[in-house]
Design a protein around this motif. Structure first.
Motif, PDB file in Angstrom:
ATOM      1  N   TYR A 104       0.668  -1.301   0.022  1.00 36.34           N
ATOM      2  CA  TYR A 104      -0.061   0.018   0.111  1.00 36.34           C
ATOM      3  C   TYR A 104       0.939   1.249  -0.068  1.00 36.34           C
ATOM      4  O   TYR A 104       0.438   2.312  -0.820  1.00 36.34           O
ATOM      5  CB  TYR A 104      -0.870   0.003   1.048  1.00 36.34           C
ATOM      6  CG  TYR A 104      -2.044  -1.175   1.148  1.00 36.34           C
ATOM      7  CD1 TYR A 104      -3.133  -1.056   0.410  1.00 36.34           C
ATOM      8  CD2 TYR A 104      -1.929  -2.221   1.814  1.00 36.34           C
ATOM      9  CE1 TYR A 104      -4.125  -1.857   0.246  1.00 36.34           C
ATOM     10  CE2 TYR A 104      -2.865  -3.262   1.907  1.00 36.34           C
ATOM     11  CZ  TYR A 104      -3.898  -3.196   1.095  1.00 36.34           C
ATOM     12  OH  TYR A 104      -4.885  -4.102   1.151  1.00 36.34           O
ATOM     13  N   PRO A 164      -6.622   7.417  -1.988  1.00 36.55           N
ATOM     14  CA  PRO A 164      -7.371   5.766  -1.946  1.00 36.55           C
ATOM     15  C   PRO A 164      -7.201   5.137  -0.651  1.00 36.55           C
ATOM     16  O   PRO A 164      -8.223   4.276  -0.142  1.00 36.55           O
ATOM     17  CB  PRO A 164      -6.720   5.161  -3.189  1.00 36.55           C
ATOM     18  CG  PRO A 164      -6.218   6.336  -3.853  1.00 36.55           C
ATOM     19  CD  PRO A 164      -5.772   7.184  -2.971  1.00 36.55           C
ATOM     20  N   ASN A 165      -5.826   5.112  -0.093  1.00 33.83           N
ATOM     21  CA  ASN A 165      -5.466   4.343   1.071  1.00 33.83           C
ATOM     22  C   ASN A 165      -6.456   4.816   2.179  1.00 33.83           C
ATOM     23  O   ASN A 165      -7.020   3.815   3.138  1.00 33.83           O
ATOM     24  CB  ASN A 165      -4.221   4.568   1.639  1.00 33.83           C
ATOM     25  CG  ASN A 165      -3.286   3.473   0.779  1.00 33.83           C
ATOM     26  OD1 ASN A 165      -3.758   2.603   0.260  1.00 33.83           O
ATOM     27  ND2 ASN A 165      -2.090   4.033   0.832  1.00 33.83           N
ATOM     28  N   ASP A 197      -9.776   6.162   1.992  1.00 34.03           N
ATOM     29  CA  ASP A 197     -10.790   5.594   1.803  1.00 34.03           C
ATOM     30  C   ASP A 197     -10.873   4.119   2.240  1.00 34.03           C
ATOM     31  O   ASP A 197     -11.891   3.759   2.841  1.00 34.03           O
ATOM     32  CB  ASP A 197     -11.398   5.884   0.267  1.00 34.03           C
ATOM     33  CG  ASP A 197     -11.431   7.247   0.261  1.00 34.03           C
ATOM     34  OD1 ASP A 197     -11.673   8.463   0.865  1.00 34.03           O
ATOM     35  OD2 ASP A 197     -11.247   7.751  -1.248  1.00 34.03           O
ATOM     36  N   GLY A 198      -9.815   3.605   1.734  1.00 32.69           N
ATOM     37  CA  GLY A 198     -10.067   1.899   1.790  1.00 32.69           C
ATOM     38  C   GLY A 198      -9.781   1.511   3.453  1.00 32.69           C
ATOM     39  O   GLY A 198     -10.611   0.431   3.825  1.00 32.69           O
ATOM     40  N   GLU A 234     -10.900   3.415   5.856  1.00 37.24           N
ATOM     41  CA  GLU A 234     -12.111   3.205   6.505  1.00 37.24           C
ATOM     42  C   GLU A 234     -13.234   2.449   6.188  1.00 37.24           C
ATOM     43  O   GLU A 234     -14.053   2.008   6.992  1.00 37.24           O
ATOM     44  CB  GLU A 234     -12.906   5.070   5.962  1.00 37.24           C
ATOM     45  CG  GLU A 234     -11.819   5.927   6.672  1.00 37.24           C
ATOM     46  CD  GLU A 234     -12.379   7.388   6.264  1.00 37.24           C
ATOM     47  OE1 GLU A 234     -11.680   8.459   6.677  1.00 37.24           O
ATOM     48  OE2 GLU A 234     -13.064   7.370   4.973  1.00 37.24           O
ATOM     49  N   GLN A 235     -13.251   2.029   4.862  1.00 38.17           N
ATOM     50  CA  GLN A 235     -14.198   0.937   4.588  1.00 38.17           C
ATOM     51  C   GLN A 235     -13.533  -0.553   5.366  1.00 38.17           C
ATOM     52  O   GLN A 235     -14.498  -1.341   5.554  1.00 38.17           O
ATOM     53  CB  GLN A 235     -14.031   0.779   3.087  1.00 38.17           C
ATOM     54  CG  GLN A 235     -14.588   2.149   2.340  1.00 38.17           C
ATOM     55  CD  GLN A 235     -14.006   1.985   0.831  1.00 38.17           C
ATOM     56  OE1 GLN A 235     -13.503   0.994   0.161  1.00 38.17           O
ATOM     57  NE2 GLN A 235     -14.132   3.054   0.107  1.00 38.17           N
ATOM     58  N   ASP A 236     -12.338  -0.739   5.578  1.00 41.40           N
ATOM     59  CA  ASP A 236     -12.011  -1.952   6.049  1.00 41.40           C
ATOM     60  C   ASP A 236     -12.575  -1.948   7.362  1.00 41.40           C
ATOM     61  O   ASP A 236     -13.115  -3.023   8.079  1.00 41.40           O
ATOM     62  CB  ASP A 236     -10.442  -1.951   6.023  1.00 41.40           C
ATOM     63  CG  ASP A 236     -10.076  -2.238   4.780  1.00 41.40           C
ATOM     64  OD1 ASP A 236     -10.677  -2.518   3.870  1.00 41.40           O
ATOM     65  OD2 ASP A 236      -8.700  -1.907   4.635  1.00 41.40           O
ATOM     66  N   ASN A 280      -2.500   9.629   3.810  1.00 39.20           N
ATOM     67  CA  ASN A 280      -2.885   8.516   3.011  1.00 39.20           C
ATOM     68  C   ASN A 280      -1.680   7.390   3.057  1.00 39.20           C
ATOM     69  O   ASN A 280      -2.228   6.228   2.995  1.00 39.20           O
ATOM     70  CB  ASN A 280      -3.105   9.060   1.542  1.00 39.20           C
ATOM     71  CG  ASN A 280      -3.256   7.975   0.537  1.00 39.20           C
ATOM     72  OD1 ASN A 280      -4.472   7.430   0.945  1.00 39.20           O
ATOM     73  ND2 ASN A 280      -2.520   7.654  -0.135  1.00 39.20           N
ATOM     74  N   ARG A 316      -4.344  -0.380   6.313  1.00 41.14           N
ATOM     75  CA  ARG A 316      -4.857  -1.394   5.426  1.00 41.14           C
ATOM     76  C   ARG A 316      -4.198  -2.592   5.438  1.00 41.14           C
ATOM     77  O   ARG A 316      -4.584  -3.786   5.767  1.00 41.14           O
ATOM     78  CB  ARG A 316      -4.917  -0.946   3.986  1.00 41.14           C
ATOM     79  CG  ARG A 316      -5.964   0.281   3.835  1.00 41.14           C
ATOM     80  CD  ARG A 316      -6.175   0.315   2.419  1.00 41.14           C
ATOM     81  NE  ARG A 316      -7.277  -0.696   2.299  1.00 41.14           N
ATOM     82  CZ  ARG A 316      -8.072  -1.077   1.178  1.00 41.14           C
ATOM     83  NH1 ARG A 316      -7.630  -0.281   0.123  1.00 41.14           N
ATOM     84  NH2 ARG A 316      -9.027  -1.960   1.422  1.00 41.14           N
TER      85      ARG A 316
END
Length: 381
Positions: A23, A38-39, A41-42, A44-46, A242, A249
């Motif tokens: 990452y 993107p990291n 956002d990712g 937070e989604q994780d 990020n 991540r």
């Protein structure tokens, strides 16, 4: 023995895998080194996927998450916020950031977390005085679930919203649900000593979409929707970068393994040190609770041994082993002199008798034996 004969064993050092580099390299290759990307956002989604929360906001510390969470709950000057005394100071400091006053609640002896009986006393006392607390902070100390069923029932009975400080409890569960998902707002920490780390960082989770949007705006200096820099509200520089989110991540994929290892370490210490006079382990898991065992903690009974936690800490230092006292209760801190407290004897006793042993998930059995041998050297059977 010379303490330099061994490499130092730290209390809870970072434990990285290899996925984090993927990452980080991708972010650098794509030039996503700004605070957003993107990291972020990712990550937070994780966290949403793991906790079941609908919204997550990655921040630069767990303290920032508590601060924003309390503001979302409407805490402001003159308010009172109920808070456990037995916790790290970062739980309570944001109360004072907002001009409010903490009201400290004692622990119960099993989980070491907020005592429901003392909480009821505080709530009834505040009701008699017509002083409605603005919020209640619950903490899952050392990764141990508090007695959530009882505490949440009291919060509902008295109409007090709950902020759930799960800074130490990522990966712990209560009645099958991840901790951090029970309060109106939940908070995690990814500081360097936590079970997962982003070097420094935190996360706010909530199911309230409007709150999530508001906290997101506050965390980025509360800039208005305008082509120029216009600000109608107070904001903060609280967003996680990020790059650090990329580390997060990679770490999230390791969580189950890290929890398994920490629980194994706790069980290993229990097995190898059982029978030593005056020594016991804690805290205990409540019914329905499963702890990540972030730190392995023990208690020394002065009725059964003359050895004190400080003597043990200093002895471990001669073996180049880091250990640490349990949290000093906040009602005993000079910073909070004169703040209301309900009870206090239980957490004061725990602080007086307790110590945390090295618990890092990268520890080998050789490391663990080194710690256990040092403890046995000072406290023989």
């Amino acid at each position: 023995m010379n303490s330099q004969d061994y490499d130092r064993l730290y209390l809870s050092p970072p434990h990285l895998g290899r996925h984090e580099l993927n990452y980080l390299h991708k972010a650098i290759e794509d030039n996503w080194v700004a605070p957003v990307g993107p990291n972020l956002d990712g990550f937070e989604q994780d966290v949403c996927a793991f906790t079941g929360a609908q919204h997550a906001l990655a921040l630069n510390s767990g303290t920032a998450a508590i601060h924003l969470g309390l503001r979302l709950l409407g805490v402001g000057p003159g308010d009172e916020v109920l808070c456990p005394s037995f916790t790290f100071v970062a739980t309570a400091n944001p109360i004072t950031y907002l001009g409010a006053t903490p009201v400290f609640i004692d622990s119960e002896a099993e989980t070491w977390n907020m005592c429901p009986n003392r909480l009821r006393e505080a709530l009834e006392d505040r009701r008699r005085q017509n002083r409605q607390p603005r919020a209640l902070i619950v903490v899952h100390l050392y990764g141990m679930p508090c007695r959530l069923r009882e505490i949440l029932a009291l919060a509902e009975e008295f109409g007090v919203p709950v902020l759930e400080d799960a800074a130490e409890a990522l990966g712990s569960t209560y009645e099958g649900r991840p901790l951090g998902s029970f309060g109106a707002v939940g908070v995690f920490s990814f500081n360097g000593n936590k079970i997962l780390t982003t070097s420094g960082g935190g996360m706010l989770v909530t199911n309230n979409a409007a709150w999530a949007a508001k906290a997101r705006a506050w965390s980025a200096q509360a800039r208005d929707d305008a082509p120029h820099y216009q600000h109608s509200e107070l904001g903060y520089n609280y967003r996680l970068s990020n790059l650090l989110a990329g580390i997060g991540r990679g770490q999230m994929g390791l969580l189950d393994d890290r929890v398994k290892k920490r629980r194994e370490i706790y069980a290993w210490y229990q097995d190898k040190l059982q029978g030593l006079p005056g020594l016991s382990f804690g805290p205990a898991e409540p019914a329905g609770g499963r702890s990540n065992r972030w730190l392995s903690c023990l208690l020394l009974s002065p009725a059964e041994t003359s050895i004190t936690p400080e003597q043990l800490r200093l002895h471990l230092e001669t073996h180049n082993v880091e250990s640490r006292p349990l949290w000093k209760p906040l009602h005993l801190q000079p910073l909070f002199a004169g703040v209301p407290v309900f009870g206090g004897a239980v957490c004061t006793d725990l602080f007086t008798r307790g110590i945390c042993l090295p618990s890092g998930s990268a520890m080998t059995e050789t490391h663990l034996r080194r710690v256990a041998d040092a403890v046995r050297e000072l406290i023989p059977v």
